[in-house]
Structures are given as structure tokens and as C-alpha cells.
Design a protein around this motif. Structure first.
Motif, PDB file in Angstrom:
ATOM      1  N   ALA A 142      -4.349   9.992  -3.355  1.00  0.00           N
ATOM      2  CA  ALA A 142      -3.497   9.503  -2.268  1.00  0.00           C
ATOM      3  C   ALA A 142      -2.011   9.725  -2.528  1.00  0.00           C
ATOM      4  O   ALA A 142      -1.269  10.081  -1.619  1.00  0.00           O
ATOM      5  CB  ALA A 142      -3.769   8.029  -2.007  1.00  0.00           C
ATOM      6  N   THR A 201      -3.567   3.698  11.874  1.00  0.00           N
ATOM      7  CA  THR A 201      -3.372   3.562  10.437  1.00  0.00           C
ATOM      8  C   THR A 201      -4.134   4.708   9.785  1.00  0.00           C
ATOM      9  O   THR A 201      -4.958   5.354  10.428  1.00  0.00           O
ATOM     10  CB  THR A 201      -3.901   2.217   9.908  1.00  0.00           C
ATOM     11  OG1 THR A 201      -5.305   2.142  10.178  1.00  0.00           O
ATOM     12  CG2 THR A 201      -3.175   1.055  10.544  1.00  0.00           C
ATOM     13  N   CYS A 257       0.821  -1.216   0.000  1.00  0.00           N
ATOM     14  CA  CYS A 257       0.000   0.000   0.000  1.00  0.00           C
ATOM     15  C   CYS A 257       0.854   1.265   0.000  1.00  0.00           C
ATOM     16  O   CYS A 257       0.537   2.236  -0.684  1.00  0.00           O
ATOM     17  CB  CYS A 257      -0.937   0.015   1.204  1.00  0.00           C
ATOM     18  SG  CYS A 257      -2.267  -1.198   1.087  1.00  0.00           S
ATOM     19  N   TYR A 316      -9.399   8.099  -3.357  1.00  0.00           N
ATOM     20  CA  TYR A 316      -8.181   7.300  -3.515  1.00  0.00           C
ATOM     21  C   TYR A 316      -7.259   7.851  -4.597  1.00  0.00           C
ATOM     22  O   TYR A 316      -6.043   7.740  -4.491  1.00  0.00           O
ATOM     23  CB  TYR A 316      -8.522   5.850  -3.840  1.00  0.00           C
ATOM     24  CG  TYR A 316      -9.220   5.115  -2.724  1.00  0.00           C
ATOM     25  CD1 TYR A 316      -8.897   5.349  -1.395  1.00  0.00           C
ATOM     26  CD2 TYR A 316     -10.198   4.174  -2.989  1.00  0.00           C
ATOM     27  CE1 TYR A 316      -9.531   4.680  -0.376  1.00  0.00           C
ATOM     28  CE2 TYR A 316     -10.842   3.487  -1.971  1.00  0.00           C
ATOM     29  CZ  TYR A 316     -10.498   3.754  -0.668  1.00  0.00           C
ATOM     30  OH  TYR A 316     -11.122   3.078   0.345  1.00  0.00           O
ATOM     31  N   GLY A 327      -5.557   1.779  -1.838  1.00  0.00           N
ATOM     32  CA  GLY A 327      -6.445   1.902  -0.685  1.00  0.00           C
ATOM     33  C   GLY A 327      -6.367   3.247  -0.008  1.00  0.00           C
ATOM     34  O   GLY A 327      -6.718   3.381   1.154  1.00  0.00           O
ATOM     35  N   GLY A 328      -5.899   4.274  -0.697  1.00  0.00           N
ATOM     36  CA  GLY A 328      -5.845   5.608  -0.122  1.00  0.00           C
ATOM     37  C   GLY A 328      -4.650   5.853   0.767  1.00  0.00           C
ATOM     38  O   GLY A 328      -4.611   6.829   1.503  1.00  0.00           O
ATOM     39  N   THR A 329      -3.653   4.982   0.717  1.00  0.00           N
ATOM     40  CA  THR A 329      -2.463   5.170   1.523  1.00  0.00           C
ATOM     41  C   THR A 329      -1.649   6.321   0.959  1.00  0.00           C
ATOM     42  O   THR A 329      -1.331   6.349  -0.214  1.00  0.00           O
ATOM     43  CB  THR A 329      -1.602   3.894   1.543  1.00  0.00           C
ATOM     44  OG1 THR A 329      -2.404   2.824   2.041  1.00  0.00           O
ATOM     45  CG2 THR A 329      -0.381   4.060   2.407  1.00  0.00           C
ATOM     46  N   ASN A 339      -5.698   6.595   5.840  1.00  0.00           N
ATOM     47  CA  ASN A 339      -5.921   6.564   4.407  1.00  0.00           C
ATOM     48  C   ASN A 339      -6.473   7.909   3.956  1.00  0.00           C
ATOM     49  O   ASN A 339      -6.794   8.758   4.781  1.00  0.00           O
ATOM     50  CB  ASN A 339      -6.815   5.391   3.971  1.00  0.00           C
ATOM     51  CG  ASN A 339      -8.213   5.484   4.515  1.00  0.00           C
ATOM     52  OD1 ASN A 339      -8.751   6.547   4.754  1.00  0.00           O
ATOM     53  ND2 ASN A 339      -8.808   4.336   4.736  1.00  0.00           N
TER      54      ASN A 339
END
Length: 188
Positions: free
Chosen positions: A121, A112, A38, A118, A44-46, A114
Motif C-alpha cells: 500500500a 473510499t 490510515c 496490504y 488497511g491497504g490505504t 484500499n
């Protein structure tokens, strides 16, 4: 080379035991490998973790919304100090989150994060963050945690991102599985 027993039942048992060991090892490796995937891909928007300074500051503005969540097993209250802020692209901004331990014993948590949508990101860069760093709070203790970030000016060069006017930075705190003390040497 592994030598299998001559007895058919012993051979099946050995293969099953080896399979179980491999599966347990894969389960332990899955979380760090997924996290690495990620971080590298932005999946996943990381977000990306920036090193150094932001580039040019543009006139284009975006509103950054701040979201805070806690896992139901973590006895903390966790929330952003401000719900949103408007920043110019390329401009460094500082936001704060607060966490309070509502239990009667020390609890270690880790967050965590995010970003939504997305597709932005990889353009949302954090210079300083409490994410992935264990935070130990004593009973009733509250802390304020900063997030220093900027939206990369390269976002403005992407025609498919012209519609982006708002970004949500979301954190979720979980109780640390190893129960270790706070790690203050971790990277942002």
C-alpha cells in the motif's frame, strides 16, 4: 472548574449527561481520525497520494487489478472500465471507472479505496483520483472517473516484496451523509 450540584441525584445525572456528550463527540471524530491514521501509516491497504512525478521506470512489471463496489444503500452502478493492466514499476498509468445513477433523483456519493496486498500500500501512489471527493449524479447520469497512478520504484528495493506480481486497487462508493453537492476543489 466544573461545579457539581450538591444533590446526589443531580450530580449523577450531570456526570451521565457529560459522558453522553463526550461519547457523541468521540463518535463524530472517529471517522476523520481513523482516515488520517490510515493515510499516514498505510494501514488497511490505504495508498499514499503522490505529489509530483514518478521516479525511475524499471523493467519489473506488476499487474494491477481494478475492483469496484457500491454500498447497498447507493442506487448506482459502479465498475472499472478495464479489469486489469500490466504496468512497469515507476511508470505512470491511467485507469477509468464509470458510475451511473439508477434512481429518479440526484444522488451524491463518495468513494473510499484500499490496496491489496496490504504490504504494498505505501508503494502504490495516486497522482489523480476521485476518492474522498463527493460526486453528484443526476437521475440516469453516467460519468467516467480517472485514476492516475504509479507503483513506486522503491518497492523493488524491498526483498520481502519480491513475490509481488499483482496489486488490486479497490474502491467502494457510499452515499454521502451530508448530501452536499460535488466538491471539485478536493486534492487527489
Amino acid at each position: 472548574m466544573i461545579r457539581l450540584p450538591a444533590n446526589k441525584n443531580a450530580r449523577v445525572a450531570g456526570i451521565a449527561a457529560l459522558g453522553a456528550v463526550v461519547m457523541i463527540g468521540a463518535a463524530y471524530a472517529a471517522v476523520p481520525l481513523y482516515d488520517l491514521f490510515c493515510r499516514v501509516t498505510g494501514y488497511g491497504g490505504t495508498t499514499q497520494v503522490a505529489v509530483g512525478e514518478a521516479g525511475a521506470i524499471l523493467d519489473r512489471e506488476v499487474t494491477v487489478y481494478f475492483d469496484a463496489n457500491t454500498n447497498r444503500n447507493l442506487p448506482w452502478t459502479f465498475e472499472p472500465v478495464q479489469r486489469s493492466m500490466t504496468v512497469r514499476i515507476g511508470e505512470s498509468a491511467l485507469a477509468y471507472y464509470t458510475a451511473t445513477n439508477n434512481s429518479d433523483q440526484p444522488v451524491t456519493g463518495v468513494a473510499t479505496y484500499n490496496v491489496a496486498p496490504y504490504k504494498v500500500a505505501t508503494y502504490f501512489s495516486k497522482l489523480e483520483c476521485f476518492c474522498f471527493t463527493q460526486q453528484t449524479l443526476q437521475p440516469g447520469e453516467s460519468i467516467e472517473m480517472p485514476v492516475l497512478f504509479f507503483v513506486d520504484p522503491l518497492l523493488d528495493d524491498e526483498p520481502h516484496l519480491d513475490d509481488v506480481t499483482a496489486i488490486t486497487l479497490s474502491y467502494t462508493f457510499f452515499e454521502s451523509q451530508d448530501g452536499g453537492s460535488a466538491n471539485t476543489d478536493a486534492a487527489p
